[in-house]
Motif scaffolding. Structure first.
Motif, PDB file in Angstrom:
ATOM      1  N   ASN A   1      12.879  -1.272  -4.990  1.00 19.37           N
ATOM      2  CA  ASN A   1      12.348  -1.268  -6.348  1.00 19.37           C
ATOM      3  C   ASN A   1      11.138  -0.367  -6.561  1.00 19.37           C
ATOM      4  O   ASN A   1      10.847  -0.003  -7.696  1.00 19.37           O
ATOM      5  N   TYR A   2      10.429  -0.043  -5.512  1.00 20.16           N
ATOM      6  CA  TYR A   2       9.242   0.808  -5.619  1.00 20.16           C
ATOM      7  C   TYR A   2       9.304   1.864  -4.523  1.00 20.16           C
ATOM      8  O   TYR A   2       9.096   1.551  -3.355  1.00 20.16           O
ATOM      9  N   PRO A   3       9.598   3.098  -4.892  1.00 19.39           N
ATOM     10  CA  PRO A   3       9.679   4.136  -3.865  1.00 19.39           C
ATOM     11  C   PRO A   3       8.335   4.323  -3.170  1.00 19.39           C
ATOM     12  O   PRO A   3       7.289   4.027  -3.742  1.00 19.39           O
ATOM     13  N   PRO A   4       8.377   4.797  -1.942  1.00 17.67           N
ATOM     14  CA  PRO A   4       7.109   5.021  -1.237  1.00 17.67           C
ATOM     15  C   PRO A   4       6.305   6.135  -1.893  1.00 17.67           C
ATOM     16  O   PRO A   4       6.865   7.062  -2.483  1.00 17.67           O
ATOM     17  N   ARG A   5       4.990   6.019  -1.795  1.00 19.49           N
ATOM     18  CA  ARG A   5       4.120   7.098  -2.266  1.00 19.49           C
ATOM     19  C   ARG A   5       4.452   8.355  -1.476  1.00 19.49           C
ATOM     20  O   ARG A   5       4.977   8.280  -0.374  1.00 19.49           O
ATOM     21  N   SER A   6       4.127   9.498  -2.026  1.00 22.72           N
ATOM     22  CA  SER A   6       4.405  10.730  -1.286  1.00 22.72           C
ATOM     23  C   SER A   6       3.647  10.700   0.039  1.00 22.72           C
ATOM     24  O   SER A   6       2.491  10.279   0.115  1.00 22.72           O
ATOM     25  N   ARG A   7       4.338  11.102   1.073  1.00 20.91           N
ATOM     26  CA  ARG A   7       3.829  11.139   2.435  1.00 20.91           C
ATOM     27  C   ARG A   7       3.551   9.761   3.052  1.00 20.91           C
ATOM     28  O   ARG A   7       2.975   9.668   4.118  1.00 20.91           O
ATOM     29  N   ALA A   8       3.948   8.708   2.387  1.00 18.09           N
ATOM     30  CA  ALA A   8       3.825   7.365   2.979  1.00 18.09           C
ATOM     31  C   ALA A   8       5.089   7.060   3.758  1.00 18.09           C
ATOM     32  O   ALA A   8       6.173   7.473   3.380  1.00 18.09           O
ATOM     33  N   GLN A   9       4.945   6.358   4.860  1.00 15.97           N
ATOM     34  CA  GLN A   9       6.099   5.993   5.663  1.00 15.97           C
ATOM     35  C   GLN A   9       6.149   4.485   5.798  1.00 15.97           C
ATOM     36  O   GLN A   9       5.142   3.835   6.032  1.00 15.97           O
ATOM     37  N   TRP A  10       7.366   3.962   5.662  1.00 14.62           N
ATOM     38  CA  TRP A  10       7.573   2.530   5.858  1.00 14.62           C
ATOM     39  C   TRP A  10       7.623   2.234   7.353  1.00 14.62           C
ATOM     40  O   TRP A  10       8.213   2.978   8.117  1.00 14.62           O
ATOM     41  N   ARG A  11       7.033   1.143   7.738  1.00  9.99           N
ATOM     42  CA  ARG A  11       7.040   0.763   9.148  1.00  9.99           C
ATOM     43  C   ARG A  11       8.029  -0.356   9.426  1.00  9.99           C
ATOM     44  O   ARG A  11       8.049  -0.895  10.515  1.00  9.99           O
ATOM     45  N   TRP A  12       8.817  -0.738   8.475  1.00 13.72           N
ATOM     46  CA  TRP A  12       9.729  -1.852   8.682  1.00 13.72           C
ATOM     47  C   TRP A  12      11.111  -1.350   8.895  1.00 13.72           C
ATOM     48  O   TRP A  12      11.634  -0.481   8.324  1.00 13.72           O
TER      49      TRP A  12
ATOM     50  N   LYS B   1       0.826  -1.212   0.000  1.00 10.45           N
ATOM     51  CA  LYS B   1       0.000   0.000   0.000  1.00 10.45           C
ATOM     52  C   LYS B   1       0.863   1.266   0.000  1.00 10.45           C
ATOM     53  O   LYS B   1       0.495   2.266  -0.602  1.00 10.45           O
ATOM     54  N   ALA B   2       2.009   1.199   0.651  1.00 15.52           N
ATOM     55  CA  ALA B   2       2.894   2.361   0.730  1.00 15.52           C
ATOM     56  C   ALA B   2       3.751   2.545  -0.520  1.00 15.52           C
ATOM     57  O   ALA B   2       4.358   3.600  -0.699  1.00 15.52           O
ATOM     58  N   SER B   3       3.824   1.534  -1.382  1.00 19.55           N
ATOM     59  CA  SER B   3       4.657   1.602  -2.577  1.00 19.55           C
ATOM     60  C   SER B   3       3.972   2.375  -3.689  1.00 19.55           C
ATOM     61  O   SER B   3       2.764   2.277  -3.874  1.00 19.55           O
ATOM     62  N   ASP B   4       4.775   3.104  -4.429  1.00 22.94           N
ATOM     63  CA  ASP B   4       4.258   3.917  -5.520  1.00 22.94           C
ATOM     64  C   ASP B   4       4.144   3.076  -6.792  1.00 22.94           C
ATOM     65  O   ASP B   4       4.846   3.314  -7.771  1.00 22.94           O
ATOM     66  N   THR B   5       3.271   2.076  -6.754  1.00 24.20           N
ATOM     67  CA  THR B   5       3.011   1.236  -7.917  1.00 24.20           C
ATOM     68  C   THR B   5       1.613   0.647  -7.798  1.00 24.20           C
ATOM     69  O   THR B   5       1.111   0.456  -6.701  1.00 24.20           O
ATOM     70  N   ASP B   6       1.027   0.382  -8.945  1.00 19.85           N
ATOM     71  CA  ASP B   6      -0.263  -0.292  -8.937  1.00 19.85           C
ATOM     72  C   ASP B   6      -0.139  -1.695  -9.539  1.00 19.85           C
ATOM     73  O   ASP B   6      -1.126  -2.360  -9.817  1.00 19.85           O
TER      74      ASP B   6
END
Length: 161
Positions: free
Chosen positions: A150-161, A75-80
């Protein structure tokens, strides 16, 4: 005791580098690139034959696993690219054996490990559970790293890992 899943996909069928058809006993071979519901269930059944856990419960575990993976990582990755796959998405239409699971190869090996761990936990097999959960966790962590690379986070998304 064989392990749940071999990890590698494509023409190389296992971690030893053997070609398709040359896999030693206990190693899973798969012809297609991404694991399906049926393949994950079949592999877990091979490794935990005669399990008293129903197929519906194991399907529910796959749905929960894909839902968690989607929420935590995809969900946080900038890809569909992964929006149309996964047991969590196919669940509403009735989960079928040919439905593709969310995690791409080679990380899709986490599904048999997860199913085996859940079966072991449900049956009180704590030592077996711990081993399978450790293998699942390792693939889970590798998937998180791969997605971030391989997939940057969406803008304003934060990774929790």
């Amino acid at each position: 005791m064989p392990h749940c899943g071999s990890g590698e996909r494509g023409t190389v069928s296992n971690r030893t580098g053997a070609r398709q058809g040359d896999a030693p006993p206990g190693f899973f071979e798969k012809e297609r690139g991404t694991m399906t519901v049926g393949q994950a269930l079949e592999r877990a059944e091979e490794l935990r034959p005669g399990s008293r856990v129903s197929v519906h419960t194991r399907q529910e575990w796959l749905r929960e696993a894909d839902g968690m993976l989607r929420e935590r990582f995809f969900k946080a990755s900038d890809t569909d690219a992964f929006d149309t796959v996964g047991a969590d998405r196919a669940w509403d239409d009735g989960l079928q054996d040919e439905d593709v699971l969310l995690a791409p190869a080679p990380f899709d090996a986490l599904y048999p490990h997860y199913l085996c761990a859940m079966i072991d936990a449900a049956l009180g097999e704590t030592d077996r559970y711990a081993g399978e959960q450790a293998q699942y966790n390792a693939l889970y962590a590798e998937l998180a790293v791969w997605l971030r690379q391989n997939y940057p986070p969406r803008s304003r998304a934060q990774w929790r890992w």
